[in-house]
Design a protein around this motif. Sequence first.
Motif, PDB file in Angstrom:
ATOM      1  N   ALA A   1     -52.644   3.006 -23.590  1.00  0.00           N
ATOM      2  CA  ALA A   1     -51.786   2.973 -22.145  1.00  0.00           C
ATOM      3  C   ALA A   1     -51.778   1.858 -21.731  1.00  0.00           C
ATOM      4  N   PRO A   2     -50.644   1.022 -21.189  1.00  0.00           N
ATOM      5  CA  PRO A   2     -49.322   1.748 -20.865  1.00  0.00           C
ATOM      6  C   PRO A   2     -48.485   1.554 -22.017  1.00  0.00           C
ATOM      7  N   ASP A   3     -48.792   0.993 -23.140  1.00  0.00           N
ATOM      8  CA  ASP A   3     -47.822   0.732 -24.237  1.00  0.00           C
ATOM      9  C   ASP A   3     -47.506   1.700 -24.947  1.00  0.00           C
ATOM     10  N   ILE A   4     -47.974   2.822 -24.709  1.00  0.00           N
ATOM     11  CA  ILE A   4     -47.647   4.081 -25.536  1.00  0.00           C
ATOM     12  C   ILE A   4     -46.136   4.625 -24.967  1.00  0.00           C
ATOM     13  N   PHE A   5     -45.680   4.266 -23.819  1.00  0.00           N
ATOM     14  CA  PHE A   5     -44.640   4.565 -23.070  1.00  0.00           C
ATOM     15  C   PHE A   5     -43.366   3.913 -23.537  1.00  0.00           C
ATOM     16  N   TYR A   6     -43.533   2.825 -24.411  1.00  0.00           N
ATOM     17  CA  TYR A   6     -42.455   2.180 -25.029  1.00  0.00           C
ATOM     18  C   TYR A   6     -41.372   3.137 -25.616  1.00  0.00           C
ATOM     19  N   LEU A   7     -41.859   3.679 -26.603  1.00  0.00           N
ATOM     20  CA  LEU A   7     -40.864   4.596 -27.396  1.00  0.00           C
ATOM     21  C   LEU A   7     -40.020   5.617 -26.443  1.00  0.00           C
ATOM     22  N   PRO A   8     -40.972   6.373 -25.492  1.00  0.00           N
ATOM     23  CA  PRO A   8     -40.179   7.166 -24.741  1.00  0.00           C
ATOM     24  C   PRO A   8     -39.323   6.612 -23.732  1.00  0.00           C
TER      25      PRO A   8
ATOM     26  N   LEU B   1     -37.277  -5.886 -27.162  1.00  0.00           N
ATOM     27  CA  LEU B   1     -37.829  -7.167 -27.340  1.00  0.00           C
ATOM     28  C   LEU B   1     -39.190  -7.073 -26.879  1.00  0.00           C
ATOM     29  N   TRP B   2     -39.684  -6.430 -25.608  1.00  0.00           N
ATOM     30  CA  TRP B   2     -40.990  -6.585 -25.318  1.00  0.00           C
ATOM     31  C   TRP B   2     -41.861  -5.645 -26.460  1.00  0.00           C
ATOM     32  N   MET B   3     -41.398  -4.740 -26.743  1.00  0.00           N
ATOM     33  CA  MET B   3     -42.301  -3.786 -27.889  1.00  0.00           C
ATOM     34  C   MET B   3     -42.476  -4.693 -28.961  1.00  0.00           C
ATOM     35  N   ILE B   4     -41.430  -5.495 -29.393  1.00  0.00           N
ATOM     36  CA  ILE B   4     -41.572  -6.387 -30.750  1.00  0.00           C
ATOM     37  C   ILE B   4     -42.514  -7.452 -30.500  1.00  0.00           C
ATOM     38  N   ILE B   5     -42.442  -8.254 -29.277  1.00  0.00           N
ATOM     39  CA  ILE B   5     -43.364  -9.059 -29.030  1.00  0.00           C
ATOM     40  C   ILE B   5     -44.776  -8.709 -28.738  1.00  0.00           C
ATOM     41  N   PHE B   6     -45.020  -7.566 -28.269  1.00  0.00           N
ATOM     42  CA  PHE B   6     -46.359  -7.007 -28.170  1.00  0.00           C
ATOM     43  C   PHE B   6     -46.914  -6.518 -29.733  1.00  0.00           C
ATOM     44  N   ALA B   7     -45.917  -5.834 -30.534  1.00  0.00           N
ATOM     45  CA  ALA B   7     -46.299  -5.560 -31.868  1.00  0.00           C
ATOM     46  C   ALA B   7     -46.904  -6.512 -32.586  1.00  0.00           C
ATOM     47  N   ALA B   8     -46.065  -7.822 -32.581  1.00  0.00           N
ATOM     48  CA  ALA B   8     -46.267  -8.928 -33.422  1.00  0.00           C
ATOM     49  C   ALA B   8     -47.371  -9.771 -32.761  1.00  0.00           C
ATOM     50  N   GLY B   9     -47.943  -9.439 -31.637  1.00  0.00           N
ATOM     51  CA  GLY B   9     -49.019 -10.139 -30.974  1.00  0.00           C
ATOM     52  C   GLY B   9     -48.539 -11.570 -30.309  1.00  0.00           C
ATOM     53  N   GLY B  10     -47.433 -11.619 -30.019  1.00  0.00           N
ATOM     54  CA  GLY B  10     -46.725 -12.920 -29.470  1.00  0.00           C
ATOM     55  C   GLY B  10     -47.342 -13.201 -28.195  1.00  0.00           C
ATOM     56  N   HIS B  11     -48.014 -12.093 -27.502  1.00  0.00           N
ATOM     57  CA  HIS B  11     -48.548 -12.508 -26.280  1.00  0.00           C
ATOM     58  C   HIS B  11     -50.123 -13.224 -26.252  1.00  0.00           C
TER      59      HIS B  11
END
Length: 153
Positions: free
Chosen positions: A22-29, A68-78
């Motif tokens: 959480a809170p990233d589980i909300f990206y898909l919904p 785009l935000w989800m892709i950045i987080f999934a790729a570890g760009g943060h």
Amino acid sequence: MAATTAQPMGSLPSGLGICTTAPDIFYLPELVFGGLVWILVASTHVDPPNPLGWVMFVSVFCFVMTFLWMIIFAAGGHKNSSGWAAADFAYHGLAAFFYLSAAVDLAYITFLKKDGSEYRIYQIDIAAVVFAYVATLLYFIHVILSSIRWKNF
């Protein structure tokens, strides 16, 4: 007590971790309901163009930015930076505010068209209003959880 793979609130997930924390589980919904708003409003006659143009802008903008935000987080760009936690809070706060304004506009326009339009179009507009409010709620919950994560960072 069940074991969890969730990361602590003081770190940013990457990879498939965004699907379990959480809170990233909300990206898909957010993507699903925002996309439904976009599709339903686009499938009807956009009249009047000004308020419904705002609804289309919000739904497309938030869909693209959330993806785009989800892709950045999934790729570890943060790189697990507190600046990204603050940016996550700021973006989702802006998205929640935008979606609330768009949902209110859409509900008002749908209310005005209840007697004069085709019933099928009216039903599509009602569905778009419901999905816009659901998207608003999802972004608002994301903001609250993002602020907690940012505070604990």
